[in-house]
Scaffold this motif. Structure first.
Motif, mmCIF file in Angstrom:
data_model
loop_
_atom_site.group_PDB
_atom_site.id
_atom_site.type_symbol
_atom_site.label_atom_id
_atom_site.label_comp_id
_atom_site.label_asym_id
_atom_site.label_seq_id
_atom_site.Cartn_x
_atom_site.Cartn_y
_atom_site.Cartn_z
ATOM 1 N N CYS A 1 1.151 -1.283 -0.029
ATOM 2 C CA CYS A 1 -0.008 -0.042 -0.112
ATOM 3 C C CYS A 1 0.945 1.283 0.059
ATOM 4 O O CYS A 1 0.412 2.414 -0.011
ATOM 5 C CB CYS A 1 -0.922 -0.122 1.311
ATOM 6 S SG CYS A 1 -2.017 -1.303 1.070
ATOM 7 N N GLU A 2 2.079 0.964 0.160
ATOM 8 C CA GLU A 2 3.009 2.238 -0.061
ATOM 9 C C GLU A 2 2.922 3.032 1.295
ATOM 10 O O GLU A 2 2.616 4.327 0.973
ATOM 11 C CB GLU A 2 2.993 2.977 -1.198
ATOM 12 C CG GLU A 2 3.480 2.099 -2.556
ATOM 13 C CD GLU A 2 3.375 2.749 -3.715
ATOM 14 O OE1 GLU A 2 3.412 4.090 -3.917
ATOM 15 O OE2 GLU A 2 3.415 2.252 -4.799
ATOM 16 N N VAL A 3 2.856 2.556 2.496
ATOM 17 C CA VAL A 3 2.753 3.709 3.586
ATOM 18 C C VAL A 3 3.585 2.948 4.806
ATOM 19 O O VAL A 3 4.209 2.044 4.463
ATOM 20 C CB VAL A 3 1.054 3.424 4.154
ATOM 21 C CG1 VAL A 3 0.260 3.905 3.262
ATOM 22 C CG2 VAL A 3 0.980 2.045 4.588
ATOM 23 N N GLU A 4 3.898 3.838 5.570
ATOM 24 C CA GLU A 4 5.017 3.398 6.704
ATOM 25 C C GLU A 4 4.386 2.518 7.387
ATOM 26 O O GLU A 4 3.156 2.612 7.959
ATOM 27 C CB GLU A 4 5.162 4.639 7.514
ATOM 28 C CG GLU A 4 6.101 5.688 6.763
ATOM 29 C CD GLU A 4 7.482 4.903 6.271
ATOM 30 O OE1 GLU A 4 7.824 4.225 7.082
ATOM 31 O OE2 GLU A 4 7.890 5.322 5.208
ATOM 32 N N PRO A 5 4.821 1.423 8.129
ATOM 33 C CA PRO A 5 4.344 0.499 8.829
ATOM 34 C C PRO A 5 3.869 0.828 10.339
ATOM 35 O O PRO A 5 2.703 0.584 10.863
ATOM 36 C CB PRO A 5 5.336 -0.668 9.083
ATOM 37 C CG PRO A 5 6.496 -0.288 7.963
ATOM 38 C CD PRO A 5 6.210 1.007 7.490
ATOM 39 N N PHE A 6 4.526 2.047 10.720
ATOM 40 C CA PHE A 6 4.211 2.552 12.121
ATOM 41 C C PHE A 6 2.639 3.245 11.868
ATOM 42 O O PHE A 6 2.186 3.556 12.812
ATOM 43 C CB PHE A 6 5.255 3.532 12.675
ATOM 44 C CG PHE A 6 6.271 2.827 13.204
ATOM 45 C CD1 PHE A 6 6.342 2.456 14.607
ATOM 46 C CD2 PHE A 6 7.499 2.736 12.479
ATOM 47 C CE1 PHE A 6 7.269 1.813 15.059
ATOM 48 C CE2 PHE A 6 8.688 2.173 13.096
ATOM 49 C CZ PHE A 6 8.460 1.666 14.366
ATOM 50 N N GLU A 7 2.444 3.859 10.803
ATOM 51 C CA GLU A 7 1.115 4.592 10.659
ATOM 52 C C GLU A 7 -0.111 3.478 10.668
ATOM 53 O O GLU A 7 -1.195 3.854 10.882
ATOM 54 C CB GLU A 7 1.289 5.405 9.223
ATOM 55 C CG GLU A 7 1.961 6.251 9.129
ATOM 56 C CD GLU A 7 1.818 7.354 9.911
ATOM 57 O OE1 GLU A 7 0.354 7.638 10.144
ATOM 58 O OE2 GLU A 7 2.751 7.936 10.761
ATOM 59 N N VAL A 8 0.240 2.229 10.264
ATOM 60 C CA VAL A 8 -0.565 1.012 10.103
ATOM 61 C C VAL A 8 -0.903 0.643 11.743
ATOM 62 O O VAL A 8 -1.882 0.345 12.023
ATOM 63 C CB VAL A 8 -0.343 -0.010 9.287
ATOM 64 C CG1 VAL A 8 -1.392 -1.195 9.274
ATOM 65 C CG2 VAL A 8 0.103 0.106 7.911
ATOM 66 N N VAL A 9 0.346 0.685 12.531
ATOM 67 C CA VAL A 9 0.241 0.171 13.853
ATOM 68 C C VAL A 9 -0.712 1.289 14.461
ATOM 69 O O VAL A 9 -1.622 0.867 15.481
ATOM 70 C CB VAL A 9 1.714 0.109 14.441
ATOM 71 C CG1 VAL A 9 1.609 0.112 15.886
ATOM 72 C CG2 VAL A 9 2.356 -1.040 13.740
ATOM 73 N N LYS A 10 -0.422 2.615 14.420
ATOM 74 C CA LYS A 10 -1.312 3.419 15.093
ATOM 75 C C LYS A 10 -2.738 3.327 14.863
ATOM 76 O O LYS A 10 -3.553 3.681 15.920
ATOM 77 C CB LYS A 10 -0.773 4.948 14.495
ATOM 78 C CG LYS A 10 0.334 5.431 14.775
ATOM 79 C CD LYS A 10 0.666 6.746 14.240
ATOM 80 C CE LYS A 10 2.283 7.169 14.592
ATOM 81 N NZ LYS A 10 2.795 8.611 14.068
ATOM 82 N N ARG A 11 -3.080 2.898 13.545
ATOM 83 C CA ARG A 11 -4.720 2.833 13.667
ATOM 84 C C ARG A 11 -4.966 1.301 13.943
ATOM 85 O O ARG A 11 -6.348 0.872 14.255
ATOM 86 C CB ARG A 11 -4.886 2.945 12.270
ATOM 87 C CG ARG A 11 -4.782 4.198 11.591
ATOM 88 C CD ARG A 11 -4.465 4.523 10.252
ATOM 89 N NE ARG A 11 -4.495 6.165 9.728
ATOM 90 C CZ ARG A 11 -3.369 6.759 9.892
ATOM 91 N NH1 ARG A 11 -2.345 6.152 10.379
ATOM 92 N NH2 ARG A 11 -3.463 8.089 9.652
ATOM 93 N N ASN A 12 -4.172 0.367 14.175
ATOM 94 C CA ASN A 12 -4.518 -0.980 14.651
ATOM 95 C C ASN A 12 -4.588 -1.061 16.055
ATOM 96 O O ASN A 12 -5.266 -2.080 16.526
ATOM 97 C CB ASN A 12 -3.447 -2.009 13.920
ATOM 98 C CG ASN A 12 -3.659 -2.432 12.653
ATOM 99 O OD1 ASN A 12 -4.740 -1.985 11.952
ATOM 100 N ND2 ASN A 12 -2.755 -2.855 11.994
ATOM 101 N N ILE A 13 -3.871 -0.475 16.711
ATOM 102 C CA ILE A 13 -3.473 -0.770 18.241
ATOM 103 C C ILE A 13 -4.710 -0.582 19.230
ATOM 104 O O ILE A 13 -4.902 -1.360 19.897
ATOM 105 C CB ILE A 13 -2.474 0.312 18.744
ATOM 106 C CG1 ILE A 13 -1.787 -0.580 19.998
ATOM 107 C CG2 ILE A 13 -2.563 1.542 18.885
ATOM 108 C CD1 ILE A 13 -0.588 -0.215 20.569
ATOM 109 N N ILE A 14 -5.381 0.366 19.082
ATOM 110 C CA ILE A 14 -6.590 0.506 19.952
ATOM 111 C C ILE A 14 -7.708 -0.673 19.322
ATOM 112 O O ILE A 14 -8.028 -0.941 20.250
ATOM 113 C CB ILE A 14 -7.409 2.026 19.655
ATOM 114 C CG1 ILE A 14 -6.367 2.996 19.990
ATOM 115 C CG2 ILE A 14 -8.756 2.189 20.185
ATOM 116 C CD1 ILE A 14 -6.782 4.581 19.760
ATOM 117 N N PRO A 15 -8.264 -0.543 18.252
ATOM 118 C CA PRO A 15 -9.182 -1.925 18.052
ATOM 119 C C PRO A 15 -8.592 -3.137 18.378
ATOM 120 O O PRO A 15 -9.562 -3.858 18.909
ATOM 121 C CB PRO A 15 -9.245 -1.709 16.423
ATOM 122 C CG PRO A 15 -8.726 -0.413 15.886
ATOM 123 C CD PRO A 15 -7.822 0.034 16.911
ATOM 124 N N VAL A 16 -7.520 -3.443 18.286
ATOM 125 C CA VAL A 16 -7.066 -4.823 18.580
ATOM 126 C C VAL A 16 -6.721 -4.823 20.117
ATOM 127 O O VAL A 16 -7.174 -6.143 20.572
ATOM 128 C CB VAL A 16 -5.282 -4.834 18.113
ATOM 129 C CG1 VAL A 16 -4.780 -6.441 18.574
ATOM 130 C CG2 VAL A 16 -5.468 -5.292 16.508
#
Length: 452
Positions: A422-437
């Protein structure tokens, strides 16, 4: 009455060391091998025997995991074969046309990822569908970072934590827990899996809406599908038919565990051969089949080589495997520890659930949801002997948490494949995943306290 000796304390110390090393985001192969060597020497009192124990432990662990290694190798070979004839594009194209809005694109991309991950695992599934479907999702208005979130939570979270068809994760957990059928883990954990999956998806969609959605569709990265020939269409259609037949057979004949895995594995081989024979003449097919099988096994062993070594150490804790490694005189080191604790410390289901959940989360921090499963299964066996608690359920709880944490949803270095697509930074994905998970994990821990 069980009494603990030096070997037990050293074993527990090495477990603590391994968890710390995982928490520090380092590989744990070295401490696992050293642990086997030291435990072997303390147990046998002979340096030659301790060296032999290293080899025996790896052989026993390899035998426990060999079926999983093979099924992953075969489905990966099939995936490469489908790609070589262009059948993968034909299979994906109708689904991508459903992406008419960002919300729908998020769900369609996710469910497609989940379905393919069930059959070919998340990593090859990302490579399989990502380049084809992500551009279509972005054109619908879905931001690239949320496309990566969708791939992660549906593939590395929902699909991998259940693993219904390949049953790699349940097989590892059940082996270590001393449970005969992986389906027992699947059945025991279904409600917890469904709960965490629904909560994570719901909260992710809410967060995506609150953060705003691209109102302007991305047209810069226009994706055009390749022209499909009759061969690729035929292969795509037959692949769908074969696996739909498999699903029907699994349901009506109630195939589980190794029987289910055998059906999927055999079908993967047939599809691979079909691709090769349609694409090439007999002479060229001879060489291509060899290449595909070789590449598939190289992919599989690359994943499972460290897990085999890690499993070799943790199988010292379980009675059946420990007796094969150390000799018939042992009951399993962790089994002894669990019985000792039950004799001296009052455990209840609430403390056991919290301990299992905490350790599962720590193991997941290592970034490999599978590497911690041998310990998760062994702990479940220990706790079930210490108190009256369902072994399969406590094992399923640990498996779900470990994979959601370490399988590729909130550990940055395990999110790289989807982030790169998706051509994005992994940490940006983590920021959005951490609360739901995190919300999902808390919910199933609370459920487990009252359900088990």
């Amino acid at each position: 009455m069980v009494n603990l000796g030096l070997v037990h304390y050293v074993y527990v110390a090495f477990i603590a060391l391994i968890i710390i090393v995982m928490f520090l985001k380092k590989d744990v192969i070295l401490p696992c091998i050293l642990g086997i060597l030291v435990i072997g020497f303390i147990y046998s009192g002979n340096i030659i025997s301790s060296v032999q124990i290293i080899y025996r432990s790896v052989v026993v662990s390899s035998r426990e995991f060999i079926e999983i290694v093979i099924i992953i190798a075969l489905v990966n070979s099939m995936s490469k074969a489908l790609n070589s004839v262009g059948a993968d594009e034909v299979m994906i194209r109708p689904i991508s046309k459903l992406m008419i809005s960002p919300k729908i694109a998020f769900v369609v991309l996710g469910f497609t990822m989940m379905i393919f991950s069930w059959f070919i695992w998340p990593t090859p599934a990302i490579a399989f569908i990502g380049p084809l479907m992500v551009p279509a999702a972005i054109r619908s208005g879905l931001e690239p970072v949320w496309a990566a979130v969708s791939l992660d939570i549906f593939g590395n979270g929902i699909a991998l934590s259940s693993d219904y068809f390949i049953q790699g994760a349940p097989a590892i957990t059940s082996k270590a827990a001393g449970i005969e059928s992986p389906f027992a883990i699947v059945k025991a954990g279904f409600f917890m899996w469904l709960t965490i999956s629904a909560i994570v998806v719901a909260i992710s969609i809410i967060m995506m809406n609150r953060n705003g959605i691209n109102k302007i569709k991305n047209t810069e990265k226009k994706y055009t599908y390749k022209t499909s020939d009759s061969k690729s269409k035929i292969v795509a259609m037959l692949t769908y038919i074969f696996f739909l037949i498999d699903i029907v057979i699994l349901y009506f004949y109630k195939l589980k565990g190794n029987d289910a895995t055998s059906l999927i594995g055999g079908t993967a081989v047939i599809v691979m051969l079909l691709c090769v024979l349609i694409k090439n003449d007999i002479k060229a097919s001879l060489g291509e089949v060899t290449t595909l099988i070789r590449d598939g096994f190289m992919f599989s062993i690359k994943i499972f080589a460290p897990i085999i070594i890690i499993g070799a150490f943790f199988f010292l804790g379980s009675k059946e495997t420990a007796q094969e490694i150390l000799g018939l005189g042992t009951n399993g080191l962790l089994t002894d520890v669990g019985v000792y604790i039950s004799q001296n410390i009052k455990l209840n289901k609430f403390s056991v659930v919290l301990i299992q959940s905490f350790i599962s989360g720590l193991l997941g921090v290592g970034g490999s949801g599978f590497s911690g499963l041998p310990l998760i299964g062994t702990l479940a066996q220990v706790f079930s002997k210490a108190i009256n608690i369902n072994k399969a359920s406590i094992a399923a709880l640990g498996q779900i948490i470990t994979i959601w944490v370490g399988g590729g949803t909130i550990i940055p270095w395990s999110i790289i494949p989807s982030a790169a697509i998706c051509e994005v930074e992994p940490f940006e994905v983590v920021k959005r995943n951490i609360i739901p998970v995190a919300c999902g994990i808390i919910s199933i821990v609370l459920i487990a306290m009252f359900m088990l």
